[in-house]
Scaffold this motif. Sequence first.
Motif: not given
Length: 438
Positions: A163-179
Amino acid sequence: MKCNRLFYFIPFRAWLFCLGIFTPSPLPAAPQLLDRIVAVAEEDVILASELMRQVGAIKRQIGASGSRLPPDQVLRRQVLERMILHRLQLQLAQRQGIQIDDETLRQALLDLARRNQMDLDSFRRAIENEGMNYAQFVDDLRTELMLNRLRASQVNAQIQVSDREVAHFLETEGQTASSKGGEYHLGHILIATPAAASPEKIQQAQQKAQQIVAELEQGLDFHQTAIGMSDGAQALKGGDLGWRKREAIPTLFADIVPDMEKGDIRGPIRSPSGFHIIKLIDAKGTDTTHMVTESHVRHILVKTNEIIDDEEARRRLKLLAERIRKGENFSALAQAYSEDTGSAAKGGELGWITPDAVVPPFAAAMNELEEGELSDPVQTPFGWHLIQVLERKTRDDTLEYRKKRARQILTQRKVEEETELWLRKLRAEAYVEVNLDE
């Protein structure tokens, strides 16, 4: 229907392994050509005729794609290495007693037929119309399923995502999208290094990768170079990794790709497998909001057995449907006749469900129903169903969807990385002798 269109929908490699022994017909007053062994892989041998048959198939595939063929000796070396890995995996699967039963094979064939929007008879005719032997196709599919099960036991079963890996992923990668785009079409070349490689071997591989990068930047064709030089799993497909969302990019490249422009080359990038070269073929945007439709569903299940066949199950459900349409209570009939004991006690209630929570035939029938509508009998692997949708609603499922996708993505990343390492270890630890004249 063209061959390349058919196999665009078929996500497996079984048809590339149609192996056999070919002995040329003797010519009058001339010596016969004898087959020879080009490789020994543990307990198995690979014959020159088998290699040439596979090389011919790959040549036709590459030719159909419009790409230029690499030199014959380069293609033979690449194909032979794939054959060796295939034989080693097959032997390991057999030693471990891995088998695919007839029902599993039948379901896999049905799934392939559905993906091509066909029934099984039409799918068989399509395979034969493409010039392939259907019995050999089925046998190769069984082998591929067996190898998939082997890799699942050797690699997938060992993968865990916290679950910690999932949370870290969402914080660092999953919530953003490259322009510059949320999805990326990538090409990949791997110059592998053996396990426990010496510094000299590592340096040689690095220099080779650097030379390839320099030549690619000068205009060398990436697709052909991958076919001829890459040690990666997708080498014979020109190194094509396909379209991937940003979060599905292998960890090694995750921070590099979003900053690349279309056509850019990056590398060499070091990993335990060797040195990687990547190309951004194309990029496009993506929608980050996910809406989900839920249906409030109930059903009646009739199972087939030695006494009740498909025809009888359908007949019973049609009679029940007629009684319901005439005003009898669905819940009472479900309690009396449904063989799904869990839902029968609740009047057939399955509650609020999403299409991905049930098997595809059930989901397809459910999605076609209007609120209050009763389905015709529907067959699934569990038996025959009478389905009724009571209500429908759509909600924003973005957060739950992102968590689920993050876990899937992290798992797939680990599987890809560990599978590559596992295959190289399998190859390194096996007895292999190659006798390939260049």
